[in-house]
Write a protein that holds these residues in place. Structure first.
Motif, PDB file in Angstrom:
ATOM      1  N   SER A   8       0.807  -1.225   0.000  1.00  0.00           N
ATOM      2  CA  SER A   8       0.000   0.000   0.000  1.00  0.00           C
ATOM      3  C   SER A   8       0.837   1.271   0.000  1.00  0.00           C
ATOM      4  N   GLY A  12       6.712   3.784  -4.000  1.00  0.00           N
ATOM      5  CA  GLY A  12       7.316   2.947  -5.033  1.00  0.00           C
ATOM      6  C   GLY A  12       8.524   2.175  -4.559  1.00  0.00           C
ATOM      7  N   ARG A  40      -1.646  -7.787  -4.840  1.00  0.00           N
ATOM      8  CA  ARG A  40      -2.437  -6.599  -5.149  1.00  0.00           C
ATOM      9  C   ARG A  40      -1.691  -5.376  -4.613  1.00  0.00           C
ATOM     10  N   ASP A  41      -1.485  -4.408  -5.508  1.00  0.00           N
ATOM     11  CA  ASP A  41      -0.855  -3.143  -5.136  1.00  0.00           C
ATOM     12  C   ASP A  41      -1.973  -2.132  -4.887  1.00  0.00           C
ATOM     13  N   LYS A  44      -2.176   1.505  -6.321  1.00  0.00           N
ATOM     14  CA  LYS A  44      -2.632   1.769  -7.692  1.00  0.00           C
ATOM     15  C   LYS A  44      -4.083   2.222  -7.725  1.00  0.00           C
ATOM     16  N   GLY A  45      -4.739   2.171  -6.577  1.00  0.00           N
ATOM     17  CA  GLY A  45      -6.096   2.700  -6.491  1.00  0.00           C
ATOM     18  C   GLY A  45      -7.109   1.697  -5.985  1.00  0.00           C
TER      19      GLY A  45
END
Length: 195
Positions: A8, A12, A40-41, A44-45
């Protein structure tokens, strides 16, 4: 073993929590070579919940629109990843003494009555039981467990509310003061983890 790997951090490649989650997952995979990993990143939203989300997930809108269907499908996808996981590896960088917006939005998305928890006469009951969570806590100057830390107790509480009570931390928590010592403590936490 199914591993859900969540990052989260908004920083970066410079992120300490991303490095820690990768190291945790590598340790788990070394002991369980056949483990599957869903990544899951969150940075990225993750959509923030809103009135449409409430209507859609609680069925209060009457006729469901395509917008409602999309909102429910997104929330269901996050939930399915958690339901399918045996272990959650969660990257939790500290921003302004608390968890960041991407992680909070993910929590809001999976907080679904009747799916992740329910209310009973005896009180709330978590429905995502039998899982383990390993949280990679990183902070420039917020020591884990201190009066400044408004994140670790919250993540332990909310995961427990969902039924995930086996929660461990790998913490690099005073990076701005002594980066090397903070990373060494995190490495020691990682070594203590049962894989």
């Amino acid at each position: 073993m199914n591993i859900l790997h969540l990052d989260s951090a908004i920083t970066g490649d410079a992120s300490v929590s991303r490095k820690l989650t990768a190291d945790i997952v590598a340790k788990l995979k070394a002991s369980h070579p056949n483990a599957s990993v869903t990544y899951r990143d969150l940075a990225k939203g993750v959509p923030a919940i809103d009135g449409t989300w409430v209507e859609a997930t609680r069925g209060t809108a009457g006729d469901a629109s395509s917008a409602h269907a999309t909102v429910v499908a997104t929330s269901d996808a996050y939930l399915k990843e958690v339901q399918d996981a045996d272990v959650l590896v969660i990257g939790m960088p500290i921003y302004n003494f608390a968890i960041g917006a991407p992680l909070k939005s993910w929590i809001d998305q999976i907080a679904r009555t009747g799916i992740s928890f329910r209310y009973t006469e005896a009180g709330p009951e978590g429905l995502l039981t039998g899982k383990r969570a390993i949280v990679a806590y990183s902070a420039s100057g917020t020591p884990i467990g201190s009066e400044l830390d408004h994140a670790s107790a919250y993540i332990r509480f909310i995961l427990g509310f969902f039924g995930i009570t086996d929660v461990e931390f790998v913490a690099a928590d005073r990076l701005v003061f002594d980066r090397d010592a903070s990373l060494a403590r995190a490495s020691a936490d990682l070594e203590k983890l049962a894989a």
